[in-house]
Design an enzyme around this catalytic site. Structure first.
Site, mmCIF file in Angstrom:
data_model
loop_
_atom_site.group_PDB
_atom_site.id
_atom_site.type_symbol
_atom_site.label_atom_id
_atom_site.label_comp_id
_atom_site.label_asym_id
_atom_site.label_seq_id
_atom_site.Cartn_x
_atom_site.Cartn_y
_atom_site.Cartn_z
ATOM 1 N N ASP A 212 0.821 -1.205 0.000
ATOM 2 C CA ASP A 212 0.000 0.000 0.000
ATOM 3 C C ASP A 212 0.861 1.263 0.000
ATOM 4 O O ASP A 212 1.908 1.315 0.652
ATOM 5 C CB ASP A 212 -0.863 -0.033 1.277
ATOM 6 C CG ASP A 212 -1.813 1.144 1.398
ATOM 7 O OD1 ASP A 212 -2.711 1.251 0.550
ATOM 8 O OD2 ASP A 212 -1.650 1.960 2.326
ATOM 9 N N GLU A 248 1.556 -0.345 -4.903
ATOM 10 C CA GLU A 248 0.575 0.669 -5.281
ATOM 11 C C GLU A 248 1.271 2.014 -5.450
ATOM 12 O O GLU A 248 1.690 2.638 -4.470
ATOM 13 C CB GLU A 248 -0.520 0.811 -4.218
ATOM 14 C CG GLU A 248 -1.643 1.717 -4.701
ATOM 15 C CD GLU A 248 -2.126 2.745 -3.699
ATOM 16 O OE1 GLU A 248 -3.172 3.346 -3.952
ATOM 17 O OE2 GLU A 248 -1.458 2.965 -2.675
HETATM 18 C C1 QV4 Z 1 -8.884 13.472 7.168
HETATM 19 C C2 QV4 Z 1 -8.418 14.565 6.212
HETATM 20 C C3 QV4 Z 1 -7.016 14.968 6.502
HETATM 21 C C4 QV4 Z 1 -6.999 15.451 7.916
HETATM 22 C C5 QV4 Z 1 -7.536 14.386 8.869
HETATM 23 C C6 QV4 Z 1 -7.662 14.947 10.252
HETATM 24 O O1 QV4 Z 1 -8.490 14.065 4.870
HETATM 25 O O2 QV4 Z 1 -6.565 15.974 5.626
HETATM 26 O O3 QV4 Z 1 -5.669 15.763 8.251
HETATM 27 O O4 QV4 Z 1 -8.808 13.888 8.481
HETATM 28 O O5 QV4 Z 1 -7.823 13.934 11.166
HETATM 29 C C7 QV4 Z 1 -9.331 8.370 6.080
HETATM 30 C C8 QV4 Z 1 -10.301 9.478 5.751
HETATM 31 C C9 QV4 Z 1 -9.569 10.812 5.659
HETATM 32 C C10 QV4 Z 1 -8.885 11.076 6.995
HETATM 33 C C11 QV4 Z 1 -7.927 9.924 7.256
HETATM 34 C C12 QV4 Z 1 -7.219 10.042 8.583
HETATM 35 O O6 QV4 Z 1 -10.945 9.201 4.529
HETATM 36 O O7 QV4 Z 1 -10.518 11.820 5.370
HETATM 37 O O8 QV4 Z 1 -8.127 12.280 6.924
HETATM 38 O O9 QV4 Z 1 -8.655 8.665 7.263
HETATM 39 O O10 QV4 Z 1 -8.114 10.029 9.617
HETATM 40 C C13 QV4 Z 1 -7.838 4.762 2.573
HETATM 41 C C14 QV4 Z 1 -8.889 5.787 2.174
HETATM 42 C C15 QV4 Z 1 -8.652 7.110 2.853
HETATM 43 C C16 QV4 Z 1 -8.557 6.898 4.353
HETATM 44 C C17 QV4 Z 1 -7.369 5.978 4.589
HETATM 45 C C18 QV4 Z 1 -7.098 5.708 6.060
HETATM 46 O O11 QV4 Z 1 -8.875 5.947 0.774
HETATM 47 O O12 QV4 Z 1 -9.750 7.974 2.585
HETATM 48 O O13 QV4 Z 1 -8.382 8.136 5.028
HETATM 49 O O14 QV4 Z 1 -7.660 4.717 3.975
HETATM 50 O O15 QV4 Z 1 -8.218 5.178 6.678
HETATM 51 C C19 QV4 Z 1 -3.288 8.706 -2.676
HETATM 52 C C20 QV4 Z 1 -2.154 7.779 -2.259
HETATM 53 C C21 QV4 Z 1 -2.528 6.333 -2.380
HETATM 54 C C22 QV4 Z 1 -3.876 6.031 -1.698
HETATM 55 C C23 QV4 Z 1 -4.925 6.952 -2.313
HETATM 56 C C24 QV4 Z 1 -6.278 6.763 -1.690
HETATM 57 O O16 QV4 Z 1 -1.001 8.049 -3.033
HETATM 58 O O17 QV4 Z 1 -1.511 5.558 -1.795
HETATM 59 O O18 QV4 Z 1 -4.533 8.301 -2.119
HETATM 60 N N1 QV4 Z 1 -4.260 4.630 -1.793
HETATM 61 C C25 QV4 Z 1 -3.956 3.667 -0.706
HETATM 62 C C26 QV4 Z 1 -5.101 2.723 -0.440
HETATM 63 C C27 QV4 Z 1 -6.233 3.477 0.212
HETATM 64 C C28 QV4 Z 1 -5.793 3.959 1.564
HETATM 65 C C29 QV4 Z 1 -4.404 4.381 1.619
HETATM 66 C C30 QV4 Z 1 -3.554 4.290 0.554
HETATM 67 C C31 QV4 Z 1 -3.869 4.755 2.941
HETATM 68 O O19 QV4 Z 1 -5.473 2.068 -1.619
HETATM 69 O O20 QV4 Z 1 -7.382 2.671 0.320
HETATM 70 O O21 QV4 Z 1 -6.613 5.088 1.956
HETATM 71 O O22 QV4 Z 1 -3.496 3.543 3.580
HETATM 72 O O23 QV4 Z 1 -3.427 8.738 -4.079
#
Ligand code: QV4
Ligand code: CA
Length: 512
Positions: A212, A248
């Site tokens: 990831d 990824e």
């Molecule tokens: C939020 C705000 C932040 C703020 C924070 C304050 O966005 O700016 O600072 O609150 O507390 C979730 C929420 C997100 C939240 C975050 C932390 O959606 O709003 O921050 O938690 O509390 C998945 C989801 C994310 C989720 C994350 C962790 O998609 O929404 O965040 O899990 O639970 C980029 C990357 C790529 C990534 C992609 C989605 O380059 O690597 O974005 N893809 C992978 C996975 C994806 C996963 C992650 C990475 C993180 O495929 O499923 O994100 O592990 O392009």
């Protein structure tokens, strides 16, 4: 001597590009959010018999448990410890799944979340999937254990401590991705903990990892971690097999970090594939199916040996990650079957099929307010089992795209034509195209608004074949269309644009 060293180096660095499929299988299915018990059963009753090469599972590590929103799917991307104890099941259930899937020749690939732990606002307490105590504010994760010394805080130079600008590579890798506590992978201690987590699963029999958020980790740090990994378990795999690694990295072009930085470490997800094929099948931006004559590297994708390809993934099917509106998901089922069929028929890349659950979409100004919704669940938040209906589809909100006849049969097609070249291309200079795979299989698409009626050179031995899209071969007959291939390999195809599925595919094992 020099040559030998070169060959040795090449073998070393490309070892992690091999998915170690067994029995000449060729495709991965992502059973997103499935429970380990259901995956074990699915391997035995369906995936093994139908020739699936492997399953990508949701992150198996202990993760945060959130109340608001209620148990979102993405809580599993917020690790609390490396205990194998998650929404999908316990360590014993994990072991049982790996053993049972391996025993029927289906590999398990683990989604490894190693860039970060939970978000800064995760609080303190034991609201984690196995009750391990943690304190996000103090960066304490005693079940690993990690402390504030193991995170990148000081290395990150942005005001907010988070990634603010994706064109600054230091930010992207050393700052917090959406506030997730960023691990200091330059530390020997952290590398050791991450490698131990992965090795524990390798020893249990997993075949590799979807890693990831690789864009957010330095290739050098990853190289060090991968270098510590054990060879695969010889109960099921040949000795000296390195784990399959697919990373990824979202690279649609025009960013500071490119997927090519990760090629020597393993394969990389090719996000252009689904985004572009989505445009083609939707006929957006003037795209036409016949432009895919040179699909693959000819479209400026990464080289074949580095790519993992997919039509949609768990992020971009719900507006997370990248790819945008062109991504074709199960919600557009007719187009989805065609696009997945095209991917599985085409030789480029290691292919991954998505298997999803339904949720209540609720769009406000084009944004789905319910993109967070977790899998079908009981009142107490536990994930529901996947029931199988008499007609082989799944119940209780599980979509099971991989069980749709057209998709299952194309997974079999890909196995049957494995190693055969892309051949006998035909097109009508619009959205009707056809191509074969040597003398083993042939596929024809009609994505125009009029009928296709044409005689083509298929490259196949003469005989009567069952179309595996409208039906399949059963006993001595076909349940769907029949295709007659004459002596010179020529066959007549007729596909109405109003057919339920406007494409036809045949292969040597669908011959009567
Ligand atoms: C939020 C705000 C932040 C703020 C924070 C304050 O966005 O700016 O600072 O609150 O507390 C979730 C929420 C997100 C939240 C975050 C932390 O959606 O709003 O921050 O938690 O509390 C998945 C989801 C994310 C989720 C994350 C962790 O998609 O929404 O965040 O899990 O639970 C980029 C990357 C790529 C990534 C992609 C989605 O380059 O690597 O974005 N893809 C992978 C996975 C994806 C996963 C992650 C990475 C993180 O495929 O499923 O994100 O592990 O392009
Ligand atoms: Ca990082």
């Amino acid at each position: 001597m020099k040559l030998l060293i070169l060959v040795g180096l090449l073998c070393l660095s490309f070892a992690q590009h091999n998915p170690h499929f067994r029995h000449e299988r060729t495709a991965i299915v992502h059973l997103f959010e499935w429970r380990w018990a259901d995956i074990a059963a699915e391997c035995e009753r369906f995936l093994g018999p139908k020739g699936f090469g492997g399953v990508q599972i949701s992150p198996p590590n202990e993760h945060i448990v959130l109340d608001s929103p209620w148990r979102p799917w993405w809580q599993r991307y917020q690790p609390i410890s490396y205990n194998l104890c998650s929404r999908s099941g316990s360590e014993d259930e994990f072991k049982d799944m790996v053993t049972r899937c391996n025993n029927v020749g289906v590999n398990i690939y683990v989604d490894a979340v190693i860039n970060h732990m939970c978000g800064t606002s995760g609080g303190a307490g034991n609201h984690s999937s196995c009750g391990s105590w943690f304190n996000a504010g103090n960066e304490e994760f005693p079940s690993v254990p990690y402390s504030s010394l193991d995170f990148n805080d000081k290395k990150c130079l942005t005001g907010s401590g988070g990634i603010e600008n994706y064109s600054e590579i230091f930010q992207v890798r050393d700052c917090r991705l959406v506030s997730l506590l960023d691990l200091a992978l330059e530390k020997d201690y952290v590398r050791g903990k991450v490698a131990a987590y992965m090795n524990m699963m390798i020893d249990l029999g997993v075949a590799g990892f979807r890693v990831d958020a690789c864009k957010h980790m330095w290739p050098g740090d990853l190289d060090n971690v991968y270098g510590r990994l054990h060879n695969l378990n010889t109960t099921w795999f040949p000795s000296d097999s390195k784990p399959f690694i697919y990373q990824e990295v979202i690279d649609l072009g025009g960013e500071a970090i490119s997927s090519s930085e990760y090629f020597q470490l393993g394969r990389v997800t090719e996000f252009k594939y689904g985004a572009k094929l989505g445009n083609v099948f939707r006929k957006w931006h003037g795209e036409k199916l016949f432009y895919t004559r040179n699909w693959g590297e000819g479209w400026d994708f990464m080289s074949d040996g580095n790519a993992v390809v997919f039509i949609d993934n768990h992020d971009n099917q719900r507006g997370h990650g990248a790819g945008g509106a062109s991504i074709i998901t199960f919600w557009d089922s007719r187009l989805h079957k065609m696009a997945v069929g095209y991917m599985l028929a085409h030789p480029y890349g290691v292919a991954r099929v998505m298997s999803s659950y339904r949720w209540d979409r609720h769009f406000v100004n084009g944004k789905d307010q319910n993109d967070w919704m977790g899998p079908p669940s009981n009142g107490n938040g536990s994930t529901k089992p996947v029931p199988v209906n008499p007609d082989q589809t799944c119940g209780d909100g599980w979509v099971c795209e991989h069980r749709w006849r057209q998709i299952t049969n194309m997974v079999i097609f890909r196995n049957v034509v494995k190693g055969q070249p892309h051949s006998n291309w035909w097109d009508n200079q619009s959205n009707q195209v056809a191509f074969g795979r040597g003398n083993r299989g042939f596929i024809v698409f009609n994505n125009d608004d009029w009928d296709l009626d044409v005689t083509l050179n298929t490259g196949l031995p003469s005989g009567t074949y069952c179309d595996i899209i409208s039906g399949q071969k059963e006993g001595n007959g076909c349940t769907g269309k029949q295709i007659n291939v004459g002596d010179g390999g020529r066959a007549h195809f007729k596909i109405s644009n109003r057919d339920e599925d406007p494409f036809v595919a045949v292969h040597v094992e669908s011959k009567l």
